[in-house]
Scaffold this motif. Structure first.
Motif, PDB file in Angstrom:
ATOM      1  N   LEU A 193       0.822  -1.204   0.000  1.00 39.07           N
ATOM      2  CA  LEU A 193       0.000   0.000   0.000  1.00 39.07           C
ATOM      3  C   LEU A 193       0.860   1.259   0.000  1.00 39.07           C
ATOM      4  O   LEU A 193       0.465   2.289  -0.560  1.00 39.07           O
ATOM      5  CB  LEU A 193      -0.945  -0.006   1.207  1.00 39.07           C
ATOM      6  CG  LEU A 193      -2.059  -1.056   1.136  1.00 39.07           C
ATOM      7  CD1 LEU A 193      -2.964  -0.953   2.349  1.00 39.07           C
ATOM      8  CD2 LEU A 193      -2.882  -0.892  -0.135  1.00 39.07           C
ATOM      9  N   ALA A 194       2.030   1.185   0.625  1.00 37.54           N
ATOM     10  CA  ALA A 194       2.963   2.306   0.514  1.00 37.54           C
ATOM     11  C   ALA A 194       3.378   2.499  -0.937  1.00 37.54           C
ATOM     12  O   ALA A 194       3.565   3.622  -1.415  1.00 37.54           O
ATOM     13  CB  ALA A 194       4.192   2.060   1.394  1.00 37.54           C
ATOM     14  N   GLY A 195       3.503   1.379  -1.670  1.00 36.66           N
ATOM     15  CA  GLY A 195       3.834   1.470  -3.086  1.00 36.66           C
ATOM     16  C   GLY A 195       2.722   2.086  -3.909  1.00 36.66           C
ATOM     17  O   GLY A 195       2.980   2.765  -4.908  1.00 36.66           O
ATOM     18  N   VAL A 196       1.472   1.859  -3.516  1.00 41.49           N
ATOM     19  CA  VAL A 196       0.346   2.455  -4.242  1.00 41.49           C
ATOM     20  C   VAL A 196       0.451   3.970  -4.239  1.00 41.49           C
ATOM     21  O   VAL A 196       0.335   4.631  -5.284  1.00 41.49           O
ATOM     22  CB  VAL A 196      -0.996   2.002  -3.632  1.00 41.49           C
ATOM     23  CG1 VAL A 196      -2.147   2.789  -4.254  1.00 41.49           C
ATOM     24  CG2 VAL A 196      -1.210   0.513  -3.842  1.00 41.49           C
ATOM     25  N   VAL A 197       0.686   4.533  -3.069  1.00 49.11           N
ATOM     26  CA  VAL A 197       0.767   5.988  -3.004  1.00 49.11           C
ATOM     27  C   VAL A 197       2.048   6.492  -3.673  1.00 49.11           C
ATOM     28  O   VAL A 197       2.103   7.603  -4.186  1.00 49.11           O
ATOM     29  CB  VAL A 197       0.685   6.485  -1.545  1.00 49.11           C
ATOM     30  CG1 VAL A 197      -0.689   6.196  -0.965  1.00 49.11           C
ATOM     31  CG2 VAL A 197       1.762   5.875  -0.673  1.00 49.11           C
TER      32      VAL A 197
ATOM     33  N   LEU B 284      10.956  -4.237 -12.479  1.00 51.43           N
ATOM     34  CA  LEU B 284      11.469  -5.569 -12.161  1.00 51.43           C
ATOM     35  C   LEU B 284      12.521  -5.526 -11.058  1.00 51.43           C
ATOM     36  O   LEU B 284      12.560  -6.407 -10.196  1.00 51.43           O
ATOM     37  CB  LEU B 284      12.051  -6.220 -13.418  1.00 51.43           C
ATOM     38  CG  LEU B 284      11.054  -6.604 -14.508  1.00 51.43           C
ATOM     39  CD1 LEU B 284      11.770  -7.261 -15.684  1.00 51.43           C
ATOM     40  CD2 LEU B 284       9.970  -7.535 -13.968  1.00 51.43           C
ATOM     41  N   THR B 285      13.368  -4.508 -11.076  1.00 50.17           N
ATOM     42  CA  THR B 285      14.394  -4.409 -10.050  1.00 50.17           C
ATOM     43  C   THR B 285      13.783  -4.153  -8.682  1.00 50.17           C
ATOM     44  O   THR B 285      14.131  -4.807  -7.691  1.00 50.17           O
ATOM     45  CB  THR B 285      15.404  -3.306 -10.396  1.00 50.17           C
ATOM     46  OG1 THR B 285      15.931  -3.547 -11.697  1.00 50.17           O
ATOM     47  CG2 THR B 285      16.538  -3.273  -9.392  1.00 50.17           C
ATOM     48  N   MET B 286      12.851  -3.201  -8.607  1.00 56.29           N
ATOM     49  CA  MET B 286      12.238  -2.918  -7.317  1.00 56.29           C
ATOM     50  C   MET B 286      11.374  -4.078  -6.840  1.00 56.29           C
ATOM     51  O   MET B 286      11.297  -4.351  -5.634  1.00 56.29           O
ATOM     52  CB  MET B 286      11.406  -1.634  -7.397  1.00 56.29           C
ATOM     53  CG  MET B 286      10.915  -1.142  -6.050  1.00 56.29           C
ATOM     54  SD  MET B 286      12.253  -0.907  -4.842  1.00 56.29           S
ATOM     55  CE  MET B 286      13.113   0.493  -5.549  1.00 56.29           C
ATOM     56  N   TYR B 287      10.731  -4.777  -7.775  1.00 56.31           N
ATOM     57  CA  TYR B 287       9.975  -5.987  -7.412  1.00 56.31           C
ATOM     58  C   TYR B 287      10.880  -6.967  -6.681  1.00 56.31           C
ATOM     59  O   TYR B 287      10.529  -7.509  -5.628  1.00 56.31           O
ATOM     60  CB  TYR B 287       9.404  -6.635  -8.669  1.00 56.31           C
ATOM     61  CG  TYR B 287       8.841  -8.022  -8.435  1.00 56.31           C
ATOM     62  CD1 TYR B 287       7.502  -8.197  -8.103  1.00 56.31           C
ATOM     63  CD2 TYR B 287       9.655  -9.146  -8.534  1.00 56.31           C
ATOM     64  CE1 TYR B 287       6.992  -9.466  -7.864  1.00 56.31           C
ATOM     65  CE2 TYR B 287       9.150 -10.423  -8.295  1.00 56.31           C
ATOM     66  CZ  TYR B 287       7.817 -10.578  -7.964  1.00 56.31           C
ATOM     67  OH  TYR B 287       7.317 -11.830  -7.721  1.00 56.31           O
TER      68      TYR B 287
ATOM     69  N   LEU C 214       5.269   0.707  -8.481  1.00 56.72           N
ATOM     70  CA  LEU C 214       4.442  -0.416  -8.903  1.00 56.72           C
ATOM     71  C   LEU C 214       5.096  -1.741  -8.508  1.00 56.72           C
ATOM     72  O   LEU C 214       4.410  -2.692  -8.115  1.00 56.72           O
ATOM     73  CB  LEU C 214       4.235  -0.366 -10.423  1.00 56.72           C
ATOM     74  CG  LEU C 214       3.257  -1.391 -11.006  1.00 56.72           C
ATOM     75  CD1 LEU C 214       1.867  -1.211 -10.428  1.00 56.72           C
ATOM     76  CD2 LEU C 214       3.225  -1.279 -12.530  1.00 56.72           C
ATOM     77  N   GLY C 215       6.419  -1.795  -8.597  1.00 52.92           N
ATOM     78  CA  GLY C 215       7.130  -2.984  -8.136  1.00 52.92           C
ATOM     79  C   GLY C 215       6.949  -3.204  -6.652  1.00 52.92           C
ATOM     80  O   GLY C 215       6.856  -4.348  -6.179  1.00 52.92           O
ATOM     81  N   ILE C 216       6.871  -2.104  -5.900  1.00 52.64           N
ATOM     82  CA  ILE C 216       6.645  -2.206  -4.455  1.00 52.64           C
ATOM     83  C   ILE C 216       5.243  -2.728  -4.156  1.00 52.64           C
ATOM     84  O   ILE C 216       5.031  -3.425  -3.158  1.00 52.64           O
ATOM     85  CB  ILE C 216       6.866  -0.831  -3.790  1.00 52.64           C
ATOM     86  CG1 ILE C 216       8.343  -0.464  -3.838  1.00 52.64           C
ATOM     87  CG2 ILE C 216       6.391  -0.829  -2.351  1.00 52.64           C
ATOM     88  CD1 ILE C 216       8.661   0.873  -3.230  1.00 52.64           C
TER      89      ILE C 216
END
Length: 393
Positions: free
Chosen positions: A46-50, A219-222, A347-349
């Motif tokens: 959810l932090a990644g959403v924002v 992909l890297t952050m994922y 988005l990866g987060i």
């Protein structure tokens, strides 16, 4: 630019250290509050959403109102939000409120951190793009990445050590760092004029110029978040350690990851004239190999070794996709482009923790198998892009 660069490096170091200190103890905290693994994934997601929503906003806003006020707002907001998170977790560990209450408060605090942190990488990269020639941007962004690597060492190592005094101790200690960073921004970054008074067209998510940098960023952050979220549980379950000791081991492994990340960034910053596409291809291959070692490991030493190899590869990738994005757009689009690529990281987060914790529930090695496949695919994309640039496609 050198004076501003030093400040940017310190700011990124302090803020990343604070973020990584929390990740070093998130597994034990979730277990201590009787929450489940997917709760940890949800809070990070959810932090990644924002982050996705706000990164483009902050980037475009810095194009119109100037870099300094947006950077200052972001760093200060991270500090205040992190203090809120630390205070609640300390309260929750003492009083053990209902799980839903803890989940809601941690999600809220993490969301606020995501809102403000989204401004830091976007504006930092835009500042570099404003003042550095295209041929040198990869080197400068590598220096910025190296400072983040130092934060990756400082946060987990000190956070893991302080965990011996209580799981909330590292959070209070590191809540101060973003506030110090905000003071440095205010005192040392000169006030810059507005970059673009009139509204200009901004790159869209579908912009072909940013396609490969965005894929690389996602992909890297994922894979990074997969490692961060699952590592604490992996250490507990595979190495059979108690929560306090697992926090220390997790912190030490993340610290070693930071060392390798820094080493890769230093190498990139010292090599002149190398196309960012080459670093992207090499980093993807190395990172894929590292995650293969992780999921095939049979000891704590091999686990740390695999993560170090993967981190070295990612250290080559980060400045590569940032420089590729900056070099692909005009001067008027730098803030928006940096924000767009940063939103792909967000988005990866989002997807990373949700997918990885679900995969972890099936089999603990599955998240790392997927990470290795992701980097192998990124290497294919990078090779095709490089081939096109050399007229081979």
């Amino acid at each position: 630019m050198m004076k501003e660069m030093k400040t940017l490096m310190v700011v990124n170091l302090l803020c990343v250290a604070a973020m990584m200190a929390f990740l070093a103890v998130v597994g034990p905290i979730i277990r201590a509050l009787h929450m489940q693994e997917w709760h940890a994934g949800l809070t990070v997601a959810l932090a990644g959403v924002v982050w996705v929503v706000m990164a483009r906003y902050w980037g475009k806003k810095s194009d119109t109102v100037g870099r300094k006020p947006i950077l200052l707002m972001g760093v200060l907001g991270v500090g205040v939000s992190y203090l809120l998170l630390a205070s609640y977790i300390d309260f929750a560990l003492l009083t053990m409120p209902p799980i839903l209450v803890s989940l809601g408060m941690i999600v809220l605090a993490r969301a606020l951190i995501g809102v403000f942190y989204a401004a830091i990488p976007a504006v930092s990269n835009a500042l570099i793009a404003d003042k550095v020639a295209a041929s040198e941007r990869t080197n400068y962004m590598a220096k910025l990445g190296a400072s983040s690597g130092f934060g990756m060492i400082l946060g987990p190592a000190v956070g893991g050590y302080l965990a011996a005094y209580g799981l909330s101790a590292p959070l209070y200690a590191f809540a101060i760092l973003p506030l110090v960073a905000a003071f440095l921004v205010y005192k040392t970054i000169p006030k810059t004029p507005k970059q673009h008074v009139e509204e200009v067209p901004h790159p869209k998510w579908s912009d072909a110029r940013l396609r490969l940098p965005m894929i690389a960023a996602f992909l890297t952050m994922y894979s990074v978040v997969t490692s961060q979220v699952c590592l604490g549980f992996f250490v507990i379950d595979k190495l059979a350690l108690d929560p306090t000791l697992s926090a220390k081991v997790t912190g030490y492994i993340l610290a070693l990851v930071g060392v390798c990340f820094i080493l890769a960034q230093i190498i990139v910053s010292k090599r002149q004239g190398v196309l960012p596409q080459r670093w992207l291809l090499l980093g993807s291959i190395i990172a894929a190999i590292g995650y293969v070692i992780v999921f095939m490991m049979n000891s704590g030493v091999m686990l740390g070794f695999g993560f170090c190899i993967a981190a070295f590869g990612m250290g080559l990738i980060f400045p590569a996709f940032q420089a590729m994005a900056a070099n692909s757009v005009s001067e008027a689009e730098q803030g928006a482009a940096a924000g767009t690529v940063s939103s792909a990281q967000g988005l990866g987060i989002i997807i990373g923790p949700l997918a990885s914790t679900a995969l972890y529930g099936i089999n603990p090695i599955f998240p790392f198998v997927v990470a290795s496949i992701a980097f192998a695919l990124l290497g294919v994309f990078a090779f095709r892009h490089k081939a096109c640039m050399t007229s081979l496609c």
